[in-house]
Design an enzyme around this catalytic site. Structure first.
Site: not given
Length: 495
Positions: A193, A317, A412
Site C-alpha cells: 500500500s 482490493e 487489500h
C-alpha cells in the site's frame, strides 16, 4: 558481535552497542534502534538528522516509539492492527537475523509499512520478521514520519520528509547491516500500500540510488499527488488551528492539538475519489519527476531500470474500503449510475466495462465500480511498470484467496500474514478470519524469500500481456467463493 548472558546478543552499530534477544528458534531480534534523531522541536519538520551516539550498551529488546498518528476509525480499527508506543525517538529500526555476526553476508529484506502515509508502524504484530530470519534472511523494518509531520507541504520546510526518513533508514542499513550478518549489496526493499507507493518514489529518487538491489511492490503503485491537494490539507488544518500554514506555526502548536486537527481533516479525505490527502509530491531534492513516468515513460526508465521487481495486487482490493463501511449495498442501489461514475473516474471506456462484466458474471454495480477504481489506482499502473522497457525482469502476482470474514473477499492487505508467515499471530485473524491456510503462507513466504535470495520468485517474468501468478485463487472452494460475495460481517471473527 559479542554475546551477553541469557540469550542477549550484542552488536556494535555506528552509534553504539545494542543488546537484542535470542528467540526459541535461535534467531536474534534487535528492536527500537535509532537511525535518526528524534523529530521534535526544531527538527519536527526538518530533514532527518543523525542519531546521537551513546555510551555503554543500549537495550534493544522491545519496539521503540511509533511515529505520531491518529488511530484508525471504526470499522477499520477492528480489522487493522496499529499499536501506539509513546516517546519522541520514533525514527527507529528493528532487525531480525539468523546470524548476528559480521561476515555472514546474508541477503537483507527491508520492510516499509503501509497505512495511507498517515497510520501504521513497524510494531504491527503481523510484521514480525522471525520467519524471514528463520529462512536465512536478515529482516529490517522501521518507522517514518506520517501525516502532516511527514508529508504536509510548507513554504519553510523540505517536502516529502517521510521519504527522507526512509532514505535515512536505508542509509543506516547500508552502513550498519553488515554487523548484524547482512550484506548491504543484497538489499531487497518491500512494502504494501503506502509502503509500495513509497518504493515507487525510491526507485525514481536519485538520493536512493544504490541503496537496494531488488524491490517488491504489494498493492501500491508509483504516484505523486498534486501539490495543491496536499496544500489543501495543510490549509484546512491551519484554519482549524487558527495559525499560519507554515512549519514554524505548526511547530509552535502542541502535538496533541496538531493531531486532533489532522484527524478532523482526514475525515474529509478520500484518496480513492481524488480529494485532498497527504502524499508524496514532485520535488527537486527528492522526487524530481512523476515516478511512474520516470520508471515507465517512453523516454526509458530511470537509473533503477536494472532493479528486478516483484509486484502485484489482491483480487478484490476495493472490498477493504467499501465493504466494512456499508458502501457496497448503497452503491448497488444506485445501479448503473455507480458504474458510470466509476468508469469516468477511472478513465475507462464502455468496452472495458463489458470486458469486466464478462470476467465477473453476476457482479453487481458496487463490485464492478470497485474493480474499476482499483484498476485505476493499482493494477493499471503496476501493469504499466511491469511491462516497461527495463533492463531487469518484473514478476507479477495476484492474491486471490478470500478472507474467512464474510464480505471481505480477497481484499487489500489480506496477503500480509501470508507474506510474513505470521498467520499464528492473533492480529492476522482480524482480516483473514480463523483457520487461514498455512500451505498458502508457506508458498507465498517462500516466493518472497526466493526473490530476495536469487532474484527469481519461482515463475516466469511478465511478458506484457500474460496472466499473473495467482496465489490461492483457482483452488478456492465454492464455499469460499460464496463467503467472499456475502455481505460484510459487522464484527471480526477471532479464533
Amino acid at each position: 558481535m559479542s554475546a551477553a548472558g541469557g540469550g542477549r546478543p550484542r552488536v556494535r552499530t555506528g552509534s553504539g552497542v545494542v543488546e537484542g534477544r535470542t528467540g526459541a528458534d535461535g534467531t536474534a531480534a534487535f528492536r527500537g534502534i535509532p537511525y535518526a534523531a528524534p523529530p521534535v522541536g526544531a527538527l519536527r519538520f526538518a530533514a532527518p538528522a543523525p542519531p546521537a551516539a551513546w555510551d555503554g550498551v543500549r537495550d534493544a529488546g522491545s519496539y521503540g516509539p511509533t511515529a505520531p498518528k491518529v488511530p484508525y476509525p471504526e470499522p477499520f480499527a477492528s480489522l487493522l492492527s496499529d499499536p501506539e508506543i509513546a516517546g519522541d525517538d520514533c525514527l527507529n529500526v528493528n532487525v531480525w537475523t539468523p546470524d548476528p555476526a559480521p561476515g555472514a553476508r546474508l541477503p537483507v529484506m527491508v520492510w516499509i509499512h503501509g497505512g495511507a502515509l498517515t497510520r501504521g508502524s513497524s510494531a504491527v504484530p503481523v510484521y514480525d520478521g522471525s520467519a524471514f530470519a528463520r529462512d536465512g534472511v536478515v529482516l529490517v523494518s522501521f518507522n517514518y514520519r506520517l501525516g502532516v509531520l511527514g508529508y504536509g507541504l510548507f513554504p519553510d520546510a523540505p517536502a516529502n520528509r517521510g521519504l527522507l526518513d526512509q532514505i535515512a533508514a536505508l542509509e543506516w542499513v547500508r552502513d550498519n547491516i553488515g554487523a548484524f550478518g547482512g550484506d548491504p549489496s543484497r538489499v531487497t526493499v518491500f512494502g504494501e500500500s503506502a509502503g509500495a507507493i513509497s518504493i515507487g518514489s525510491l526507485l525514481a529518487a536519485p538520493r536512493a540510488a544504490g541503496l537496494f538491489a531488488r524491490a517488491v511492490l504489494q498493492s501500491g503503485a508509483p504516484e505523486v499527488l498534486s501539490r495543491d491537494r496536499v496544500r489543501t490539507m495543510v490549509r484546512r488544518m491551519a484554519s482549524l488551528l487558527k495559525v499560519e500554514a507554515t512549519a514554524e506555526a505548526f511547530t509552535a502548536t502542541g502535538l496533541p492539538t496538531l493531531l486532533a486537527a489532522q484527524a478532523a481533516v482526514l475525515r474529509r479525505s478520500n484518496p480513492m475519489l481524488g480529494t485532498a490527502a497527504f502524499g508524496l509530491v514532485t520535488d527537486p531534492d527528492t522526487v524530481p519527476r512523476d515516478p511512474l513516468e520516470a520508471l515507465a515513460g517512453a523516454d526509458g526508465p530511470a537509473a533503477s531500470g536494472a532493479v528486478p521487481l516483484l509486484l502485484g495486487w489482491t483480487a478484490q482490493e476495493h472490498r477493504l474500503w467499501l465493504a466494512p463501511t456499508g458502501a457496497m449495498p448503497l452503491l448497488d442501489r444506485l445501479g448503473p449510475l455507480t458504474v458510470a461514475l466509476a468508469r469516468l473516474r477511472g478513465g475507462k471506456d464502455r468496452a472495458a466495462v463489458r470486458v469486466l462484466r464478462a470476467g465477473l458474471p453476476g457482479a453487481g454495480p458496487a463490485e464492478l465500480a470497485g474493480n474499476l477504481l482499483a484498476d485505476r489506482l493499482l493494477r493499471d499502473p503496476l501493469r504499466l511498470l511491469a511491462g516497461a522497457r527495463r533492463a531487469a525482469p518484473s514478476f507479477v502476482y495476484e492474491f486471490g484467496w478470500p478472507s474467512r470474514i464474510p464480505g471481505l473477499g480477497a481484499c487489500h492487505a489480506l496477503e500480509l500474514g501470508f507474506v510474513f508467515d505470521t498467520l499464528d499471530v492473533p492480529e492476522s485473524a482480524w482480516l483473514a478470519g480463523p483457520d487461514a491456510p498455512q500451505a498458502l503462507a508457506d508458498e507465498m513466504h517462500a516466493a518472497w524469500v526466493a526473490f530476495a535470495v536469487t532474484g527469481d520468485p519461482g515463475w516466469a517474468p511478465w511478458n506484457g500481456n500474460g496472466p499473473p501468478k495467482v496465489f490461492g485463487g483457482p483452488e478456492r472452494e465454492e464455499e469460499e467463493k460464496e463467503r467472499a460475495e456475502a455481505p460484510f460481517a459487522t464484527r471480526r471473527v477471532l479464533p
